[in-house]
Design an enzyme around this catalytic site. Structure first.
Site, PDB file in Angstrom:
ATOM      1  N   ASN A 129       0.846  -1.200   0.000  1.00  0.00           N
ATOM      2  CA  ASN A 129       0.000   0.000   0.000  1.00  0.00           C
ATOM      3  C   ASN A 129       0.875   1.242   0.000  1.00  0.00           C
ATOM      4  OD1 ASN A 129       0.558   0.836   2.848  1.00  0.00           O
ATOM      5  ND2 ASN A 129      -0.304  -1.191   3.224  1.00  0.00           N
ATOM      6  N   LYS A 176       9.177 -16.724 -10.772  1.00  0.00           N
ATOM      7  CA  LYS A 176       8.380 -15.596 -11.263  1.00  0.00           C
ATOM      8  C   LYS A 176       7.157 -16.145 -12.020  1.00  0.00           C
ATOM      9  CE  LYS A 176       8.563 -11.606 -14.236  1.00  0.00           C
ATOM     10  NZ  LYS A 176       8.904 -11.375 -15.607  1.00  0.00           N
ATOM     11  N   PRO A 205      -1.824 -12.048  10.251  1.00  0.00           N
ATOM     12  CA  PRO A 205      -2.093 -11.917  11.690  1.00  0.00           C
ATOM     13  C   PRO A 205      -2.369 -10.455  12.037  1.00  0.00           C
ATOM     14  CG  PRO A 205       0.248 -12.268  11.277  1.00  0.00           C
ATOM     15  CD  PRO A 205      -0.446 -12.435   9.956  1.00  0.00           C
ATOM     16  N   ILE A 222      -1.509  -7.694  14.223  1.00  0.00           N
ATOM     17  CA  ILE A 222      -0.379  -7.464  15.127  1.00  0.00           C
ATOM     18  C   ILE A 222      -0.820  -6.725  16.389  1.00  0.00           C
ATOM     19  CG2 ILE A 222       1.866  -6.318  15.326  1.00  0.00           C
ATOM     20  CD1 ILE A 222       1.971  -6.657  12.168  1.00  0.00           C
ATOM     21  N   PHE A 259      -4.023   2.718  15.191  1.00  0.00           N
ATOM     22  CA  PHE A 259      -4.503   3.724  14.243  1.00  0.00           C
ATOM     23  C   PHE A 259      -5.692   3.111  13.517  1.00  0.00           C
ATOM     24  CE2 PHE A 259      -1.747   7.499  13.333  1.00  0.00           C
ATOM     25  CZ  PHE A 259      -0.897   7.351  14.417  1.00  0.00           C
ATOM     26  N   LYS A 271     -13.013  -0.475  16.200  1.00  0.00           N
ATOM     27  CA  LYS A 271     -11.689  -1.149  16.185  1.00  0.00           C
ATOM     28  C   LYS A 271     -11.059  -1.122  17.572  1.00  0.00           C
ATOM     29  CE  LYS A 271     -10.289  -0.812  11.422  1.00  0.00           C
ATOM     30  NZ  LYS A 271      -9.689  -0.054  10.366  1.00  0.00           N
ATOM     31  N   LYS A 324     -10.254  -4.720  19.126  1.00  0.00           N
ATOM     32  CA  LYS A 324      -8.844  -5.084  19.302  1.00  0.00           C
ATOM     33  C   LYS A 324      -8.372  -4.838  20.741  1.00  0.00           C
ATOM     34  CE  LYS A 324      -7.844  -4.124  14.432  1.00  0.00           C
ATOM     35  NZ  LYS A 324      -6.765  -4.210  13.464  1.00  0.00           N
TER      36      LYS A 324
END
Ligand code: PMT
Length: 396
Positions: free
Chosen positions: A210, A289, A305, A307, A323, A337, A341
């Protein structure tokens, strides 16, 4: 404590019998994480050889002001700039007198004038010399200029006198040097920050990733260092230099980031998950490849996972900050969230606007914690990072 981690300590050694203790002082500074370079006066070399301190510090010892070879390597101005701290131990009565009058008649006193770094001295001399009014006046002059003075200790002296004037023990001096850097809102706290993107490999040359640049995470690391924290970055691939005095672990995938974070947990008081971790990775990583084939291919992805959730669920759970990068319903998703979490705090980041969020210099966020919230208006990522660190220091 490792407040000297990655700090450059320039150790000045002047000519007294206590110079032999400087060898141990080099070691004490090193075990606290400092890089140590040594300057010796001519007098110091009568008591201990430069070779000893060179072998211990791992760097050539500097002795001459006007030495063309030394100036070609690290000259006196570079040395002065290199230092985060100039520590003079032992500091004799003569050296203290020269410092107090601003003399620059040898390498050590010249560097003392030329460095912007703080100066700390550990006096060592005969007890009568220490009590003399001239020395007292010189010491007071240095104190009025903000020079830090460690010791001297009292006791039996090399000359047989008893009284104040012995150089403090190397461990005591190194502790004092460490305390100098242990100030600020997060003094002594161990902060681990994840930053940047992760890369999830498809084959040896391709990956899913990203647009995270790492700027927000690295700004947080700088703010944490400035607040006195012992700071560690676990960073995905970015093209940024880490802030000074930060320990950095480079990782690629979410799995690597997780494993590194778990390894750091026993030495972590505050965990800040700023990284844009890929939520999915390819089920199969091809060893060769992938060749161009049909018009359409289907990629099978599996979850990576989580984290920050793993850290929050850990038995050695630190104060955990996440965040939430969202493009809509930002605060509602962020709150969800934080609960799911089990986080102590979450930074809601609206990333719909290209000018803030991913790969931008500015950001605008709302920080939420269990019984409060604080919007932070658009500002540079450094300013936002300082404000987030301030809120963490208040809440943690
Ligand atoms: O790097 P920059 O270009 O400066 O951009 C900064 C940023 C936009 C990346 C940053 O401010 C930000 O918002 N980071 C979080 C990005 C993100 O992945 O958010 P999320 O809502 O998908 O994840 C929520 C939280 O879980 C985050 O703390 C994330 O680090 C964490 N997470 C997510 C997935 C996963 N597998 N493991 C995680 O720990």
């Amino acid at each position: 404590m490792a407040h000297l981690f990655n700090r450059n300590v320039l150790l000045g050694v002047s000519g007294g019998i206590a110079a032999y203790k400087s060898a141990e002082l080099v070691r004490e500074l090193q075990v606290r994480g400092a890089q140590v370079r040594v300057i010796m006066t001519h007098g110091a070399q009568e008591f201990i050889t430069p070779l000893t301190l060179q072998a211990l510090s791992g760097y050539p010892v500097h002795t001459e002001l006007l030495d063309e070879h030394a100036e070609l390597g690290m000259g006196h101005i570079e040395l002065a700039r290199w230092a985060d701290l100039l520590l003079i131990a032992p500091a004799t009565a003569d050296l203290i007198a020269r410092l107090s009058t601003g003399r620059a008649d040898d390498l050590l006193t010249t560097v003392a004038l030329a460095t912007p770094a703080p100066l700390m001295i550990a006096p060592a001399m005969n007890q009568q010399m220490w009590k003399d009014q001239a020395t007292e006046a010189n010491v007071n002059t240095l104190l009025s200029r903000g020079v830090q003075i460690v010791g001297p200790a009292a006791g039996l002296q090399a000359c047989g006198d008893v009284g104040p004037g012995r150089m403090e023990a190397p461990a005591v001096i190194a502790d004092a040097a460490e305390r100098l850097f242990a100030s600020g809102k997060l003094a002594g706290k161990r902060v681990v920050i994840t930053a940047g993107p992760t890369r999830e490999a498809l084959d040896p040359v391709r990956y899913i990733s990203n647009n995270s640049s790492g700027k927000m995470g690295y700004a947080l690391a700088q703010a944490a260092v400035d607040a006195g924290a012992i700071t560690t970055l676990v960073s995905g691939p970015v093209s940024l230099s880490a802030p000074e005095h930060t320990r950095v672990f480079q990782v690629h995938s979410a799995e690597e980031m997780l494993q590194q974070c778990l390894r750091l947990l026993p030495e972590c008081d505050i965990f800040i998950a700023c990284a844009a971790v890929a939520d999915y990775r390819p089920r199969i990583v091809e060893q060769q490849k992938i060749k161009k084939g049909p018009q359409e291919v289907t990629l099978q992805l599996v979850r990576t996972p989580d984290i920050v959730a793993a850290v929050a669920a850990h038995e050695h759970r630190p104060y955990t900050v996440g965040f939430a990068a969202e493009t809509n319903d930002v605060l509602a998703y962020a709150r969800d969230k934080m609960q799911r979490k089990d986080l102590d705090m979450i930074v809601a980041n609206d990333v719909a606007d290209q000018a803030i969020g991913f790969n931008s210099d500015d950001n605008a966020v709302t920080v939420l914690w269990r019984d409060g919230e604080q919007p932070l208006a658009r500002a540079s990522k450094s300013t936002i990072a300082r404000q987030i660190v301030h809120l963490i220091a208040q809440q943690a």
